[in-house]
Structures are given as C-alpha cells and as structure tokens.
Design a protein around this motif. Sequence first.
Motif, PDB file in Angstrom:
ATOM      1  N   SER A  39      33.771   1.357 -32.894  1.00 22.56           N
ATOM      2  CA  SER A  39      33.388   2.431 -33.800  1.00 22.56           C
ATOM      3  C   SER A  39      34.400   2.669 -34.907  1.00 22.56           C
ATOM      4  O   SER A  39      34.250   3.589 -35.691  1.00 22.56           O
ATOM      5  N   ALA A  40      35.432   1.810 -34.989  1.00 24.49           N
ATOM      6  CA  ALA A  40      36.425   1.969 -36.048  1.00 24.49           C
ATOM      7  C   ALA A  40      35.801   1.919 -37.423  1.00 24.49           C
ATOM      8  O   ALA A  40      36.318   2.487 -38.373  1.00 24.49           O
ATOM      9  N   VAL A  41      34.651   1.228 -37.574  1.00 26.15           N
ATOM     10  CA  VAL A  41      34.017   1.123 -38.886  1.00 26.15           C
ATOM     11  C   VAL A  41      32.591   1.635 -38.889  1.00 26.15           C
ATOM     12  O   VAL A  41      31.892   1.519 -39.884  1.00 26.15           O
ATOM     13  N   VAL A  42      32.134   2.213 -37.790  1.00 26.81           N
ATOM     14  CA  VAL A  42      30.706   2.498 -37.691  1.00 26.81           C
ATOM     15  C   VAL A  42      30.226   3.558 -38.659  1.00 26.81           C
ATOM     16  O   VAL A  42      29.137   3.466 -39.199  1.00 26.81           O
ATOM     17  N   SER A  43      31.025   4.579 -38.912  1.00 27.25           N
ATOM     18  CA  SER A  43      30.498   5.663 -39.740  1.00 27.25           C
ATOM     19  C   SER A  43      31.205   5.801 -41.070  1.00 27.25           C
ATOM     20  O   SER A  43      31.014   6.771 -41.781  1.00 27.25           O
ATOM     21  N   GLU A  44      32.014   4.819 -41.430  1.00 31.55           N
ATOM     22  CA  GLU A  44      32.671   4.888 -42.722  1.00 31.55           C
ATOM     23  C   GLU A  44      31.666   4.697 -43.858  1.00 31.55           C
ATOM     24  O   GLU A  44      31.927   5.060 -44.996  1.00 31.55           O
ATOM     25  N   ASN A  45      30.515   4.083 -43.560  1.00 31.92           N
ATOM     26  CA  ASN A  45      29.549   3.774 -44.611  1.00 31.92           C
ATOM     27  C   ASN A  45      28.134   4.231 -44.259  1.00 31.92           C
ATOM     28  O   ASN A  45      27.159   3.708 -44.782  1.00 31.92           O
ATOM     29  N   ILE A  46      28.010   5.204 -43.358  1.00 31.99           N
ATOM     30  CA  ILE A  46      26.689   5.602 -42.884  1.00 31.99           C
ATOM     31  C   ILE A  46      25.764   5.988 -44.028  1.00 31.99           C
ATOM     32  O   ILE A  46      24.634   5.523 -44.122  1.00 31.99           O
ATOM     33  N   SER A  47      26.239   6.826 -44.914  1.00 31.45           N
ATOM     34  CA  SER A  47      25.343   7.375 -45.926  1.00 31.45           C
ATOM     35  C   SER A  47      24.914   6.354 -46.963  1.00 31.45           C
ATOM     36  O   SER A  47      23.877   6.520 -47.602  1.00 31.45           O
ATOM     37  N   THR A  48      25.699   5.282 -47.143  1.00 35.74           N
ATOM     38  CA  THR A  48      25.364   4.337 -48.201  1.00 35.74           C
ATOM     39  C   THR A  48      24.714   3.062 -47.706  1.00 35.74           C
ATOM     40  O   THR A  48      24.075   2.370 -48.481  1.00 35.74           O
ATOM     41  N   VAL A  49      24.894   2.712 -46.445  1.00 35.04           N
ATOM     42  CA  VAL A  49      24.241   1.493 -45.958  1.00 35.04           C
ATOM     43  C   VAL A  49      23.086   1.786 -45.019  1.00 35.04           C
ATOM     44  O   VAL A  49      22.349   0.890 -44.637  1.00 35.04           O
ATOM     45  N   GLY A  50      22.932   3.021 -44.607  1.00 31.35           N
ATOM     46  CA  GLY A  50      21.779   3.371 -43.796  1.00 31.35           C
ATOM     47  C   GLY A  50      21.993   3.228 -42.308  1.00 31.35           C
ATOM     48  O   GLY A  50      21.037   3.224 -41.544  1.00 31.35           O
ATOM     49  N   VAL A  51      23.237   3.090 -41.862  1.00 30.34           N
ATOM     50  CA  VAL A  51      23.496   3.058 -40.434  1.00 30.34           C
ATOM     51  C   VAL A  51      23.201   4.442 -39.869  1.00 30.34           C
ATOM     52  O   VAL A  51      23.704   5.437 -40.369  1.00 30.34           O
ATOM     53  N   GLU A  52      22.388   4.497 -38.839  1.00 32.14           N
ATOM     54  CA  GLU A  52      22.090   5.775 -38.215  1.00 32.14           C
ATOM     55  C   GLU A  52      22.932   5.930 -36.959  1.00 32.14           C
ATOM     56  O   GLU A  52      23.182   4.968 -36.239  1.00 32.14           O
ATOM     57  N   VAL A  53      23.370   7.141 -36.720  1.00 29.10           N
ATOM     58  CA  VAL A  53      24.205   7.376 -35.553  1.00 29.10           C
ATOM     59  C   VAL A  53      23.417   7.095 -34.273  1.00 29.10           C
ATOM     60  O   VAL A  53      23.986   6.897 -33.210  1.00 29.10           O
ATOM     61  N   ASN A  54      22.082   7.030 -34.409  1.00 28.23           N
ATOM     62  CA  ASN A  54      21.249   6.660 -33.263  1.00 28.23           C
ATOM     63  C   ASN A  54      21.698   5.330 -32.666  1.00 28.23           C
ATOM     64  O   ASN A  54      21.592   5.087 -31.473  1.00 28.23           O
ATOM     65  N   GLU A  87      16.309   3.550 -54.709  1.00 22.58           N
ATOM     66  CA  GLU A  87      15.292   3.890 -55.706  1.00 22.58           C
ATOM     67  C   GLU A  87      15.534   5.321 -56.151  1.00 22.58           C
ATOM     68  O   GLU A  87      15.521   6.246 -55.330  1.00 22.58           O
ATOM     69  N   GLY A  88      15.798   5.496 -57.437  1.00 21.25           N
ATOM     70  CA  GLY A  88      16.040   6.837 -57.948  1.00 21.25           C
ATOM     71  C   GLY A  88      17.212   7.536 -57.311  1.00 21.25           C
ATOM     72  O   GLY A  88      17.217   8.756 -57.168  1.00 21.25           O
ATOM     73  N   GLY A  89      18.224   6.771 -56.898  1.00 13.91           N
ATOM     74  CA  GLY A  89      19.414   7.349 -56.288  1.00 13.91           C
ATOM     75  C   GLY A  89      19.308   7.627 -54.819  1.00 13.91           C
ATOM     76  O   GLY A  89      20.250   8.148 -54.208  1.00 13.91           O
ATOM     77  N   ASN A  90      18.178   7.269 -54.200  1.00 12.10           N
ATOM     78  CA  ASN A  90      17.964   7.519 -52.774  1.00 12.10           C
ATOM     79  C   ASN A  90      17.883   6.211 -52.009  1.00 12.10           C
ATOM     80  O   ASN A  90      17.267   5.239 -52.471  1.00 12.10           O
ATOM     81  N   LEU A  91      18.483   6.188 -50.834  1.00 14.83           N
ATOM     82  CA  LEU A  91      18.459   5.009 -49.975  1.00 14.83           C
ATOM     83  C   LEU A  91      17.108   4.894 -49.288  1.00 14.83           C
ATOM     84  O   LEU A  91      16.621   5.852 -48.687  1.00 14.83           O
ATOM     85  N   SER A  92      16.492   3.720 -49.370  1.00 14.55           N
ATOM     86  CA  SER A  92      15.221   3.499 -48.680  1.00 14.55           C
ATOM     87  C   SER A  92      15.496   2.972 -47.282  1.00 14.55           C
ATOM     88  O   SER A  92      16.309   2.064 -47.094  1.00 14.55           O
ATOM     89  N   LYS A  93      14.843   3.552 -46.306  1.00 12.73           N
ATOM     90  CA  LYS A  93      15.007   3.137 -44.922  1.00 12.73           C
ATOM     91  C   LYS A  93      14.127   1.929 -44.630  1.00 12.73           C
ATOM     92  O   LYS A  93      13.035   1.777 -45.181  1.00 12.73           O
ATOM     93  N   ASN A  94      14.627   1.075 -43.740  1.00  5.79           N
ATOM     94  CA  ASN A  94      13.863  -0.090 -43.275  1.00  5.79           C
ATOM     95  C   ASN A  94      13.443  -0.989 -44.440  1.00  5.79           C
ATOM     96  O   ASN A  94      12.378  -1.585 -44.421  1.00  5.79           O
ATOM     97  N   GLY A  95      14.266  -1.068 -45.453  1.00  7.00           N
ATOM     98  CA  GLY A  95      13.972  -1.913 -46.596  1.00  7.00           C
ATOM     99  C   GLY A  95      14.531  -3.308 -46.412  1.00  7.00           C
ATOM    100  O   GLY A  95      14.934  -3.707 -45.313  1.00  7.00           O
ATOM    101  N   PRO A  96      14.558  -4.103 -47.487  1.00 12.32           N
ATOM    102  CA  PRO A  96      15.115  -5.455 -47.412  1.00 12.32           C
ATOM    103  C   PRO A  96      16.555  -5.437 -46.914  1.00 12.32           C
ATOM    104  O   PRO A  96      17.279  -4.462 -47.098  1.00 12.32           O
ATOM    105  N   LEU A  97      16.939  -6.520 -46.272  1.00  9.79           N
ATOM    106  CA  LEU A  97      18.293  -6.726 -45.752  1.00  9.79           C
ATOM    107  C   LEU A  97      18.593  -5.873 -44.525  1.00  9.79           C
ATOM    108  O   LEU A  97      19.742  -5.809 -44.081  1.00  9.79           O
ATOM    109  N   GLU A  98      17.581  -5.221 -43.964  1.00  8.35           N
ATOM    110  CA  GLU A  98      17.791  -4.361 -42.794  1.00  8.35           C
ATOM    111  C   GLU A  98      18.432  -5.132 -41.652  1.00  8.35           C
ATOM    112  O   GLU A  98      19.245  -4.596 -40.897  1.00  8.35           O
ATOM    113  N   GLY A  99      18.087  -6.419 -41.528  1.00  3.61           N
ATOM    114  CA  GLY A  99      18.633  -7.216 -40.428  1.00  3.61           C
ATOM    115  C   GLY A  99      20.137  -7.346 -40.467  1.00  3.61           C
ATOM    116  O   GLY A  99      20.776  -7.515 -39.424  1.00  3.61           O
ATOM    117  N   TRP A 100      20.731  -7.283 -41.666  1.00 10.27           N
ATOM    118  CA  TRP A 100      22.182  -7.378 -41.746  1.00 10.27           C
ATOM    119  C   TRP A 100      22.858  -6.229 -41.011  1.00 10.27           C
ATOM    120  O   TRP A 100      23.970  -6.375 -40.501  1.00 10.27           O
TER     121      TRP A 100
END
Length: 756
Positions: free
Chosen positions: A36-51, A664-677
């Motif tokens: 978890s050293a890196v898990v939430s450093e980028n949550i809001s911008t890459v779409g990682v959910e704490v789930n 899109e319009g400044g908002n992160l789309s969930k389950n979009g392209p590259l989700e597998g990464w």
Amino acid sequence: MANNTNDAVHKTPPRNSASSAHSEAGLKSTPLAVGSAVVSENISTVGVEVNDVRPWIARDVQNFEKCEADTMLQVLLARCTGSSQYLSVSEKSKLLKTSLEAVLPICNVGAVAQEIKGHLNEFCDTEREVATYAPFVRAANCALHELTKVNLYEVSSFKVDDKTNILLHVNDPMPIYQSHQGKQSERKPDVVVVSHQTALDVNAHQTQDSQVLTETACKPPKDNFQWTGVRSTLEVKRTRKLLPHPPSAYKTDYVVPTPSAQYMEYRKNANGPAEPTGSTPATGSAQTPHETSNELRTSSQLSRGVKRKRAGNNENETEEKDPKKPHPVVQNGLYVAEMFAAHIARQHVISLIVNNDHIYVWFFDRETSIQGAAINFVQDLPRFLVLLLIMQRMRYEQWGLNRVFEPEPGFSGEVMVEDTQIGLELDVKSDERVTHFGIRGRATTVFPVRSKTLSGLGRDPLFLNESPELVAKLYWPEETRQTEPDILNEVYKIAQIDPDVRGHVPELVWFHKFKETSTSDIRVALGLKDAKRAKQGSRVLYIIIFRKLIPITTLSGKEFLTAWWQVVKCHRALWKGGVLHRDVSPSNLMGYRLRGQFIAVLNDYDLSSFKRDGPSGLERTGTIPFMAVELLTPEAMAGKVEHVYAHDAESFIWVLTWICLRYEGGNLSKNGPLEGWLKSNATRCREQKNDFRSSTFRTMCPSGSHAVSWDVVKKCFEAIHLLYPPSGYRKLGDQSAFELLLEGPMLEHDGPSSAE
C-alpha cells in the motif's frame, strides 16, 4: 520561499545485509516499493478505488519482522514508564519479571482467578468461532478490572477515567463504517478495544459502568462504533475444536509454542520474492474477494443492501469466482489501515490476532509490520495479563496518536509545534482532504489549512501563484532520502536563472520535521536494528505547507496541451540542472490561474534526487501505468536498470495518453480504456503496454475534450516505437530523448511556436 522554524529481486534488498540500496554492487536504482506504499497516492487521478485495496494490504503483511514474545512485552512495558529511552536491556527484563510476579496472584488466588479460569474453560470447550468471543471478552475484562489494583512503581498508575480506560467489546456482526474519498468502507472486526466512554456511548440505554464491564461488552453494540474511537482490534480464528484447559496453577515461565504456532504466516513463501505492483492490485495477488461485510461500497449500495459487484474483465475472473474470507493476517491488516486512516497523524497501530489459544501482538508503522511470537493465553495466563496491563496503562502516545495533532481522539484545532505557536487551523474534516488508505509508505495526507501567521508572508518574485489558500501535506518520507525541502531549495536556485522553471514549481511556505517520530526507535528497542543502520529504511513525519494548486486534469483542449507542455519543459530544465524528479504521473501535474491564464506546475518532489547522489532510499519511484516499459522488466524491478531521462520522457507520453482517453470535461471516466492496467502487476502491465503501442493504440479514440492532443499522442508513439526495436531497448542521451519523444512531436503538431 520556505520558512523553516526547525529544522529485485522483486523486493527490497535485505536490510540486515551489508549490501544496501546505496552500496549493493551493480544496483543502479532503488527497487520498486510494494504493497500500500503507492496505493492511494494517485487514487483521484487514475481511478483506483479503495474497494480494491485488499491485495495491496496482503503484500504489506505477508512479510514482517519477528521478535520474541518477551521482548515485545518488555519494550511495550517500558513505554508505559514514560522513560523507555533511558532503560537498559537488563532493566527492561527486570521490569517484565516484576510485572509477571505482580499479576501471578490474579491467575492463581481467590474467586477472581477461578472466574477467569471458568471463562477460559468455556472458551476451550466452545467449538464455534463466533461463540468464543463472549468467554474471551469476559475473561479479559474480568482481568482488566482486577488489574486496576496492581501498582508497579515504574509503570503508570491506574487512573479512573472513562475516556482513557479500556475494555474489550464484541463487535461482530455490527459493521464499522468510514469514508475514503467518496467511498464508504464496511468492516466487521470480531472484537475491538475501546474506552469505557466509547462503550457507554454505543450502548446508550445502559447507564451503569459495571454493566458495560460484564454482559454488555460480550454482545454486539447497539450502535455502530466509529474507527476514531477504536484503539485496537482482535481478529479471532478457531481451527481446533477442543483446546487444553488451564493448568491448576500458573508459573511465570514462558510456555513455548510449537514451531508451527510460533508466528502467524499469511503465506509460507512470504520471505521469497514478491511480485511488485504499481498503482492497483495485481490479478490473483491475494486471496480474493471479498466477504460483502468487509469491503467498500458506495453509500447508495450500502443503503440498499446491494452486494457490490466489481466491474471485471477476463483477467479478474479468477478473483470474482473466489469468495473466500480473507486470511486473518490480511483481515487484521485491513483493520489496521482503517485505524491509520481514522487519525490524521497516527504514528503506529498495535493490533491482536487470536488463533485458537494463542494471541499474537502486531506492531504496525509506516516502515514495516512487526509480529511478536505467540503467547498461549490459556496456558501462559500471566503473560496475557501483562499484555492487558500494558494496554490498560497506555495513554494516547503509546497507542500511536500524535499529541500535536490529537491531544485526544477527534481533536482538530490550533496546532502547537514544539514551543512555537504557529497558529495553524487544520481543516481535517474537509471534503477536500485526501487521505492515504494503507499501511506502509509515505502515507501522504493533504488537507486545507488556514493560518493568520503564514498567509501574510511577503511575496517572492520566483513565484507567481497568488492564491491565498494553503494546503498542508503530512507524510512519512524515508530518513535517508534527501528531504523535499532540500530538493526544492535546489529547484528554486534553478528557477532563478531558467524561465522554464520560474513560476512552474510549487511554493513551499513552511515545513517542520517531527524529530521524535522516527520508525527506527521501536526497531532499535526490539533489537531488530543496531545503531549503525538505525535509519536505513526508517521513516519520519513531516508537515509541509504549500500554496494551493489545481489538477491539470481539470483542463481540456488546447489549454490542457499547453499546460502539459509547460510541465514537460520545466521537468527537462530541472533534469539538466541536476534535479531528477522520477515520478511523472497525472497527480503530480498541477497548476494555478494568473490573470485568467493557467500556469502549469511540476509538483511533488519527495521521491526526487540529485544527479550527483545517485540512487537513494529503499523506495523506487514511479507508478506502474505511467512508467516506461523498460522500467517494468524484472531487471529494473530489481534496481539493476538506471532510471534515465528517457524513462521520464516516456512517462509524460503515457500520462498524456491516459488523460486523453480517460478524462472528459475534467472528469475521470470509470471503467474506460486502459482499465486493465489498473488491475495488473508490473509484468502484466508491461505486456499490456507493449500490446497497446504495437496494435491496440490504432483503435483508440480520445475523448472530445482532448481530441486536439491526440495528434501529439500519435506522433509520440511513433517515437516510442523507435525506442523498442526487436534487438532491444535503444539507449539515448538526454537531449536526444527529449527531441525524439517530446519536442519533435510538439513541433510537428503545431509548428515551431508550440515547442518554444
């Protein structure tokens, strides 16, 4: 400028080896941090959910440091004296011996001893795990009540105070909720350690303290506990039907457990190489998902009682088909992460696991986890009572609460630093607060801050940001790294002479290092480190205050591309000046508005280094979805590949691609392209990114907000293709890499003016 008031292998190299991250032959860069050293450093911008955090927690807890049971008790006892740093090893040993002798009569003499044994007999004869909670809690609380009468000269005396005195309370199946960046966690620890006042609050219909200490605490609470009020948790595991009864009389000798029971292991091969991860869980990286009662869901799902289903793809089908309850070590780790998140600067968490008739003491901080060897609380009751005595006499500091930020749980207000009142008003309850969810690592928390003394500072011509708003960054960097303030001082020197840097870096307003927070202290006390290598891998708490910035991801169109290019040029100028950023990701691209124009900023230098120093620390920089493909190879994960400018230049391209496809319009789309990464470990992400650049890329379409940038992306990928010919990675000098990967595509896109 800053006004300082005071100043792979697939895992980190062994810290007890003469070969360290600084001296190991051939080590060119520090290995990637796992867990978890890196898990939430980028949550809001890459779409990682704490789930999805459970596999990360599993990585945190599968490798731990070990110490003997008596050593753990000695050190924790010494901390209850208030002068632990002055006690010698022999004095700590004598203190434990004295404590064992003091509690021995409670184990052997009188009606209380018989009552405790009766509860333990019931525990031993009860086969169902859930049914063991009540007798265990009765035995512990009965002992705690009797321990109030024990006085040891060295240890803090018992004081009647419902806000500090503790008891054990059954919690399961009552959930405990907590909010994490728009998500709500739901956990059900078996037993919790809380204050008397907290127990009375959740059982408001009970007015008698004695009732709480007897039957009330042996049943689930009438109302939900809050994580802010939970001092510790106990995860209970019962695999054997019948357990040996207590002896007729107890002695103070340690009852040695069988080798298989000495420590709780999550995985038998836990000390072998562990696959490092990037920003999200690796597929199949842990026992997966999840009991519905122990995962994070949206508030609407919780209110409807709908079981959460994770949007999956083929690579996650194995996870969806495995509904097993997490291993108790992992479950314990999840509770620890909740307790860390509940307090803005909690320094450590002490938690407990009960496995049959053994209890294990775990000590967690931002460096690693430490497990004490098993104590058989049925056959070795005196040591269990000493453990309870320690818990009873610990005050806020010993529980890990930071007195500066929380004189008592839930406190927020004016902060005092040493003897200097700086008048900080921390908005720790703000919706803008971004809190780390995890155990190890920097554990960065960012929150708004108001200050009468800081907002009136004079303006420096190096900085153009005129925002009156301030933000505080509270985090745990490695002690052996160059400090972020030191890095920024060098950055500011470059800004004085380079227009590509001036105005494009964050303004550090004030910082402070909390000197008494080093994670090395407990390890030296436990004998896990010697004085010479005490700081290797250790972390210390810092607070840094900056002027507020805006995420670049809020931008669209030409304005976004212009801002992205400003950051690219700033990064290049700093690299030429000897400051290596080495952590290019969307969350580190920020900015501010000046007279209607957006000015981009390259942010976050706490993992940066100076070119002259080479690799530093034990924590590798980078976030997997944005790292250069070459840095995702096994050799690079082992720290055997030098992190060069071309790698950061490639990261800028991956960031640009990500934002074009996901925002899109400044908002992160969930389950979009590259989700597998986001679901992949380093190896799998390398494969996916190679597939993307060689074939998938041609089928991708950007969002409408970023169509103007897609032409640049396409030209950048033509350049990346030249870096990875069949013969192997093409090494380029810094300037050649800049021209090929970044400057050339920008020039082709919009003529020479775009690259000026």
